[in-house]
Design an enzyme around this catalytic site. Structure first.
Site, PDB file in Angstrom:
ATOM      1  CD  GLU A 241      -4.021  -2.498   6.938  1.00  5.98           C
ATOM      2  OE1 GLU A 241      -2.926  -2.474   6.549  1.00  5.98           O
ATOM      3  OE2 GLU A 241      -4.593  -1.204   6.519  1.00  5.98           O
TER       4      GLU A 241
ATOM      5  N   GLY B  99       2.393  -0.729   4.410  1.00  9.05           N
ATOM      6  CA  GLY B  99       2.940   0.089   4.307  1.00  9.05           C
ATOM      7  C   GLY B  99       4.257   0.953   3.626  1.00  9.05           C
ATOM      8  N   GLY B 100       4.633   1.820   4.606  1.00 13.56           N
ATOM      9  CA  GLY B 100       6.429   1.703   5.412  1.00 13.56           C
ATOM     10  C   GLY B 100       7.091   1.471   4.526  1.00 13.56           C
TER      11      GLY B 100
ATOM     12  CD  GLU C 226      -3.306   5.732   6.317  1.00 13.32           C
ATOM     13  OE1 GLU C 226      -3.150   5.582   4.985  1.00 13.32           O
ATOM     14  OE2 GLU C 226      -2.226   4.951   7.276  1.00 13.32           O
TER      15      GLU C 226
ATOM     16  CB  SER D 208       4.190  -1.320  11.691  1.00 17.51           C
ATOM     17  OG  SER D 208       3.913  -0.341  12.372  1.00 17.51           O
TER      18      SER D 208
ATOM     19  CG  ASN E  25      -1.558   0.977   1.701  1.00 19.54           C
ATOM     20  OD1 ASN E  25      -1.995   2.015   0.210  1.00 19.54           O
ATOM     21  ND2 ASN E  25      -2.225   1.434   2.481  1.00 19.54           N
ATOM     22  CD1 TRP E  26       3.922   1.232  -2.349  1.00 18.21           C
ATOM     23  CD2 TRP E  26       3.740   1.935  -4.759  1.00 18.21           C
ATOM     24  NE1 TRP E  26       5.336   0.670  -3.607  1.00 18.21           N
ATOM     25  CE2 TRP E  26       4.678   0.960  -4.777  1.00 18.21           C
ATOM     26  CE3 TRP E  26       3.424   2.023  -5.940  1.00 18.21           C
ATOM     27  CZ2 TRP E  26       5.281   0.605  -5.980  1.00 18.21           C
ATOM     28  CZ3 TRP E  26       4.467   1.682  -6.982  1.00 18.21           C
ATOM     29  CH2 TRP E  26       5.248   1.327  -6.883  1.00 18.21           C
ATOM     30  CE  LYS E  27      -0.582   3.555   4.535  1.00 12.05           C
ATOM     31  NZ  LYS E  27      -0.747   3.538   6.068  1.00 12.05           N
TER      32      LYS E  27
ATOM     33  CG  HIS F 210      -6.227   2.231   4.589  1.00  6.77           C
ATOM     34  ND1 HIS F 210      -5.940   2.869   5.398  1.00  6.77           N
ATOM     35  CD2 HIS F 210      -5.011   0.964   4.376  1.00  6.77           C
ATOM     36  CE1 HIS F 210      -4.770   2.870   5.404  1.00  6.77           C
ATOM     37  NE2 HIS F 210      -3.972   1.457   5.206  1.00  6.77           N
TER      38      HIS F 210
ATOM     39  N   GLY G  68       1.747   1.943  10.992  1.00  2.00           N
ATOM     40  CA  GLY G  68       2.194   3.588  10.468  1.00  2.00           C
ATOM     41  C   GLY G  68       3.324   4.017  11.500  1.00  2.00           C
TER      42      GLY G  68
HETATM   43  P1  PGA Z   1       2.968   0.045   7.840  1.00  4.92           P
HETATM   44  O1  PGA Z   1       0.914   0.994   6.975  1.00  4.92           O
HETATM   45  O2  PGA Z   1       3.574  -0.766   7.257  1.00  4.92           O
HETATM   46  O3  PGA Z   1       3.034   1.461   7.098  1.00  4.92           O
HETATM   47  O4  PGA Z   1       2.068   0.425   9.352  1.00  4.92           O
HETATM   48  C1  PGA Z   1       0.073  -0.522   6.820  1.00  4.92           C
HETATM   49  C2  PGA Z   1      -1.383   0.225   5.841  1.00  4.92           C
HETATM   50  O5  PGA Z   1      -1.012   1.113   6.815  1.00  4.92           O
HETATM   51  O6  PGA Z   1      -1.513  -0.651   5.496  1.00  4.92           O
END
Ligand code: PGA
Length: 244
Positions: A161, A227-228, A95, A206, A7-9, A93, A167
């Protein structure tokens, strides 16, 4: 089946996305039983899908509108995602729920729209820290999955999640992941009883190459939504390898 999805956001520009894909292709060997996906920003969906779909990676939109077309300025529809080369779409998601007011009712219509346009929904669910501290985790998960009573059954991936682990570098404990995934499996069994749909449950929050091997030993953890760590092609390739 194991699944690893990046997930590159709202990160990278098209030049960086191209460089990522070219680097990944140099380190990536498709493996049987592992589905790998990337969810880039809308502006380079086409580019990424042209680069990675030939070697069997899936491309996901990060969101999609329930209507197929019309006066919805700033939105992207499910058929537009398909046209850009997507085979799936992230929905719900945290967010999107937190910053864009996405509700379970809206998500039910989006899941149905995704199915209508032959896109695989990757439904994200999870509790906030306040909800966990109040002992409401399982109730929150039950509620977020209850949209399946409204949509009926269909092909689906789910990502658990915990919002407080996204994050933050703070991964959920193995026991917390085990409990949540077992509960989600029970709910999915209830909603999908009598059907043949096999729904992998990914963990997200994470995930790194340091934490992923242990997560993969937990029953009902079928992979990761990352994500990250997914912004680094070497780390992402390593996560894919670990899933094998
Ligand atoms: P993260 O993000 O690995 O940076 O915690 C995961 C996500 O939001 O899908």
């Amino acid at each position: 089946m194991r699944c690893v999805v990046a997930n590159w956001k709202m990160n990278l520009a098209s030049r960086e996305a191209r460089a990522f894909c070219e680097d990944l292709l140099g380190h990536f060997t498709p493996q049987a039983g592992i589905e790998v996906g990337i969810a880039p920003s809308f502006t380079f969906l086409h580019l990424v899908s042209e680069l990675v779909r030939p070697i069997g990676l899936q491309v996901f939109g990060q969101n999609g509108h329930a209507e197929a077309k019309g006066a919805f300025t700033g939105e992207v529809s499910m058929p537009q995602l398909r046209d850009a080369g997507c085979s799936g779409v992230l929905l719900g998601h945290s967010e999107r729920r937190q910053f864009f007011g996405e509700t379970d009712a809206a998500l039910a219509t989006k899941v149905k729209a995704a199915w209508q346009w032959d896109l695989l929904p990757l439904l994200c669910i999870g509790e906030t820290l306040a909800q966990r501290d109040a002992g409401q985790t399982l109730e929150v998960l039950r509620q977020q999955l209850s949209i399946l009573a409204e949509t009926g059954p269909g092909p689906l991936w789910v990502a658990y999640e915990p919002v407080w682990a996204i994050g933050t570098g703070r991964r959920a404990e193995a026991a917390q992941v085990r409990e949540a995934h077992a509960f989600i499996r029970g709910e999915l069994n209830r909603h999908l009883a009598g059907t043949d749909y096999v729904v992998p449950i990914l963990y997200g929050g994470s995930v790194t190459p340091e934490s992923f091997p242990e997560l993969l030993t937990i029953p009902e953890v079928a992979g990761g939504l990352v994500g990250g760590a997914s912004l680094d092609p070497r780390k992402f390739a390593e996560l894919v390898k670990q899933a094998g």
